[in-house]
Each structure stands twice: as C-alpha cells, then as structure tokens.
Design a protein around this motif. Structure first.
Motif, PDB file in Angstrom:
ATOM      1  N   SER A   1       0.850  -1.191   0.000  1.00 63.37           N
ATOM      2  CA  SER A   1       0.000   0.000   0.000  1.00 63.37           C
ATOM      3  C   SER A   1       0.885   1.241   0.000  1.00 63.37           C
ATOM      4  CB  SER A   1      -0.912   0.029   1.227  1.00 63.37           C
ATOM      5  OG  SER A   1      -1.636   1.246   1.304  1.00 63.37           O
ATOM      6  N   ASP A   2       0.362   2.340  -0.552  1.00 63.38           N
ATOM      7  CA  ASP A   2       1.033   3.633  -0.448  1.00 63.38           C
ATOM      8  C   ASP A   2       0.522   4.443   0.738  1.00 63.38           C
ATOM      9  OD1 ASP A   2       2.744   3.289  -2.577  1.00 63.38           O
ATOM     10  OD2 ASP A   2       1.416   4.258  -4.044  1.00 63.38           O
ATOM     11  N   ASP A   3      -0.388   3.863   1.496  1.00 62.59           N
ATOM     12  CA  ASP A   3      -0.946   4.537   2.673  1.00 62.59           C
ATOM     13  C   ASP A   3      -0.192   4.055   3.915  1.00 62.59           C
ATOM     14  OD1 ASP A   3      -2.374   5.480   4.832  1.00 62.59           O
ATOM     15  OD2 ASP A   3      -4.337   4.889   4.059  1.00 62.59           O
ATOM     16  N   PRO A   4       0.600   4.928   4.553  1.00 60.33           N
ATOM     17  CA  PRO A   4       1.351   4.495   5.737  1.00 60.33           C
ATOM     18  C   PRO A   4       0.471   3.873   6.818  1.00 60.33           C
ATOM     19  CG  PRO A   4       2.159   6.613   4.976  1.00 60.33           C
ATOM     20  CD  PRO A   4       0.920   6.322   4.178  1.00 60.33           C
ATOM     21  N   ALA A   5      -0.756   4.349   6.970  1.00 55.30           N
ATOM     22  CA  ALA A   5      -1.637   3.792   7.996  1.00 55.30           C
ATOM     23  C   ALA A   5      -1.989   2.344   7.679  1.00 55.30           C
ATOM     24  CB  ALA A   5      -2.905   4.638   8.118  1.00 55.30           C
ATOM     25  N   GLU A   6      -2.207   2.030   6.408  1.00 56.02           N
ATOM     26  CA  GLU A   6      -2.508   0.647   6.031  1.00 56.02           C
ATOM     27  C   GLU A   6      -1.292  -0.257   6.245  1.00 56.02           C
ATOM     28  OE1 GLU A   6      -4.083   0.356   2.116  1.00 56.02           O
ATOM     29  OE2 GLU A   6      -5.867   1.563   2.554  1.00 56.02           O
ATOM     30  N   VAL A   7      -0.115   0.256   5.936  1.00 52.97           N
ATOM     31  CA  VAL A   7       1.100  -0.529   6.163  1.00 52.97           C
ATOM     32  C   VAL A   7       1.281  -0.786   7.654  1.00 52.97           C
ATOM     33  CG1 VAL A   7       3.601  -0.592   5.855  1.00 52.97           C
ATOM     34  CG2 VAL A   7       2.159   0.407   4.067  1.00 52.97           C
ATOM     35  N   ALA A   8       1.032   0.226   8.462  1.00 49.57           N
ATOM     36  CA  ALA A   8       1.161   0.058   9.911  1.00 49.57           C
ATOM     37  C   ALA A   8       0.152  -0.943  10.445  1.00 49.57           C
ATOM     38  CB  ALA A   8       0.988   1.410  10.605  1.00 49.57           C
ATOM     39  N   ALA A   9      -1.068  -0.938   9.920  1.00 49.54           N
ATOM     40  CA  ALA A   9      -2.080  -1.893  10.373  1.00 49.54           C
ATOM     41  C   ALA A   9      -1.659  -3.324  10.035  1.00 49.54           C
ATOM     42  CB  ALA A   9      -3.427  -1.570   9.727  1.00 49.54           C
ATOM     43  N   LEU A  10      -1.062  -3.516   8.880  1.00 52.38           N
ATOM     44  CA  LEU A  10      -0.571  -4.840   8.511  1.00 52.38           C
ATOM     45  C   LEU A  10       0.562  -5.259   9.448  1.00 52.38           C
ATOM     46  CD1 LEU A  10      -0.371  -7.302   6.664  1.00 52.38           C
ATOM     47  CD2 LEU A  10       1.028  -5.919   5.101  1.00 52.38           C
ATOM     48  N   ALA A  11       1.439  -4.340   9.775  1.00 55.15           N
ATOM     49  CA  ALA A  11       2.540  -4.650  10.688  1.00 55.15           C
ATOM     50  C   ALA A  11       2.016  -5.067  12.056  1.00 55.15           C
ATOM     51  CB  ALA A  11       3.468  -3.446  10.811  1.00 55.15           C
ATOM     52  N   VAL A  12       0.991  -4.387  12.535  1.00 57.21           N
ATOM     53  CA  VAL A  12       0.395  -4.747  13.827  1.00 57.21           C
ATOM     54  C   VAL A  12      -0.196  -6.152  13.765  1.00 57.21           C
ATOM     55  CG1 VAL A  12      -1.497  -4.207  15.399  1.00 57.21           C
ATOM     56  CG2 VAL A  12      -0.033  -2.376  14.539  1.00 57.21           C
ATOM     57  N   GLU A  13      -0.856  -6.483  12.663  1.00 60.65           N
ATOM     58  CA  GLU A  13      -1.425  -7.825  12.519  1.00 60.65           C
ATOM     59  C   GLU A  13      -0.325  -8.886  12.527  1.00 60.65           C
ATOM     60  OE1 GLU A  13      -4.745 -10.134   9.752  1.00 60.65           O
ATOM     61  OE2 GLU A  13      -4.148  -8.081   9.255  1.00 60.65           O
ATOM     62  N   LEU A  14       0.768  -8.611  11.837  1.00 57.47           N
ATOM     63  CA  LEU A  14       1.881  -9.559  11.804  1.00 57.47           C
ATOM     64  C   LEU A  14       2.520  -9.696  13.187  1.00 57.47           C
ATOM     65  CD1 LEU A  14       3.472  -8.487   8.414  1.00 57.47           C
ATOM     66  CD2 LEU A  14       2.458 -10.719   8.907  1.00 57.47           C
ATOM     67  N   ALA A  15       2.671  -8.581  13.873  1.00 57.27           N
ATOM     68  CA  ALA A  15       3.239  -8.645  15.225  1.00 57.27           C
ATOM     69  C   ALA A  15       2.370  -9.506  16.138  1.00 57.27           C
ATOM     70  CB  ALA A  15       3.397  -7.234  15.791  1.00 57.27           C
TER      71      ALA A  15
END
Length: 277
Positions: free
Chosen positions: A87-101
């Motif tokens: 994604s080019d949306d930093p918020a979407e990338v961060a949400a994915l990172a939280v899910e992976l964590a």
C-alpha cells in the motif's frame, strides 16, 4: 520489548553477521529451523511464485499473511518481507505490521522499489517506516533501498540519502540488495548509523569476508527457492537421461546423477506437524 523481539534485535549487534535464510512456505521454514538457524525470513519472490503471482507488484498481501499464520508454530524467529507494504498509505502498512506482530513476527522488510523500475519518493517510505514504529515499536524494521537493485544512475549517493531518511524515521536496519563489491559494502558500513543487511551473491564476497567488513545481516533472498527449483529439475532430468527406454531395458551400471539425498517423505511429514491456521 518481548524476549523474542529483544533476541532478534540483539542478533544484529552480535559482532558476527546474522546469516538469515529465506523461506517460501511452511516446509522450507520448518526445515531451516531444524538446522538451528536462530531466525528465518520470507522471500517475496518465493511466496509470489509459489502462488502463481508476480513479485514486487503488491499482489501477495493475503499470501504473506497466510504464511505468517502457518509459521506461528515454527521454533525460530520470523521476519517477513512486505515488499513496499502492499500500500502507499502508511496507515494501512502500519495496520498490517500490527497484525503480523500479533502473529509473533519479530521483523519486517519495507522496500522503496516500484514495479515499474523506479524508486518511491524517500519521504513516502520514511512515512511508512515511521507509522510502523509508532504502531508496533518492537518490530525490527529493515528498510530496503533498491538503488542498486533497480540500476539507478549513481546509486551510492541515493542509497546513503535514502538510508539516512529511513533511519531518521525509526528504521532499525538498512538493506541494500545488489551492492556490487566489497569496497562499496565497506563505504556503507562506515557511513550508515544502522546495522547493514546485504544480499548474498554467489561469486561475491563470502559470509566471512562480509563479516570482516562489518555487515550485520546476510540474507539469502530468493536463492534457496531458486536452488530448490533447480534441484527438482536436475533430479528429474537425470532420471530421464539415465533411462535407456523400454526397448533396451535399464542398464544397472548407470545411475542418475542426482543432487544430494533429499529429505525423506517421513521427515517432511514431521515438518508439517506444527501447522496452525
């Protein structure tokens, strides 16, 4: 910071390089874990190719998440290649990172290369890094610049500028695949205020040489996946070439020149025993 996250961070400051093999499915990750590697990464090419999808095109978000879920039961630290974050949306990338964590992942890769062969603006990648570090501060964010990988003109100044921006945004490490020689690696180690990750290249500097240069992490990338495909083709081609055909009958003196003994059926079955959905 959890013990697992702290252990992964510490592997980048041990004084010797972290040799990070890259897996593409449950079996490959589990097999690598049995060999005692303290951490395993995923390879975006392997994950994409195994699913019949292109690499670097933001097409494998679902497959990447599914693999992370499958690997929860594997006894090694896991870091996941997210391409450019899907994604080019930093918020979407961060949400994915939280899910992976939440799945136990201890690190991620974020790259600045685009599928059209250009680089993202450094500010965009820096914003993604910053958003991830706010949302999942314990994750080891390995910020990758593709200045060499994509063959941009005069890559060293671009790589240093981008690495500085990513580090300032909170990146824990810098990944520079495609660095051409030991001298350039030495410059990067000297100039970057972060653990340097390079991609192992057959015929390039050895693991020991890269360690002496001060490299903190050495990734295999897609090498193991491509080697596995090559071994499969070599094995079946050897079987075919050693078979004289039904008319002549087999020649007991000739055996196929197959690669080293592969894992047995039973061994692979055991590797699959820890799968969780």
């Amino acid at each position: 910071m959890s013990d697992r996250h702290a252990a992964f961070h510490a592997l980048h400051h041990a004084g010797t390089p972290l040799l990070l093999p890259n897996a593409w499915d449950h079996a490959s990750a589990a097999a690598l874990a049995t060999r005692g590697y303290p951490a395993v990464g995923t390879t975006s090419l392997g994950v994409a190719a195994a699913a019949g999808l292109p690499d670097g095109a933001a097409a494998t978000r679902a497959e990447t998440l599914r693999l992370a879920r499958l690997l929860r039961g594997v006894s090694t630290l896991l870091t996941v290649d997210l391409e450019a974050g899907f994604s080019d949306d930093p918020a979407e990338v961060a949400a994915l990172a939280v899910e992976l964590a939440g799945l136990g992942v201890v690190g991620i890769n974020l790259e600045d290369g685009r599928s059209d062969g250009t680089l993202d603006p450094p500010a965009l990648t820096a914003d993604k890094v910053a958003a991830v570090k706010v949302a999942a501060p314990d994750l080891f964010v390995n910020a990758r610049t593709d200045a060499w990988w994509l063959g941009v003109p005069d890559p060293l100044p671009q790589a240093l500028e981008r690495a500085g921006a990513y580090r300032a945004a909170g990146a824990d490490g810098i990944f520079t695949p495609g660095v051409p020689d030991a001298a350039t690696v030495g410059v990067l180690v000297a100039e970057l205020d972060a653990p340097l990750n390079v991609l192992y290249r057959p015929g390039g500097p050895t693991v020991a040489e890269l360690g002496r240069l001060g490299v903190a992490r050495i990734s295999t990338g897609s090498l193991l996946f491509r080697a596995a495909l090559g071994a499969a083709l070599a094995t079946v081609d050897a079987l075919r070439s050693a078979d004289p055909g039904p008319a002549a009958g087999p020649d007991p003196r000739v055996g196929p020149a197959v690669p080293p003994e592969p894992p047995s059926y039973a061994e692979v079955q055991r590797l699959s025993g820890a799968v969780e959905e």
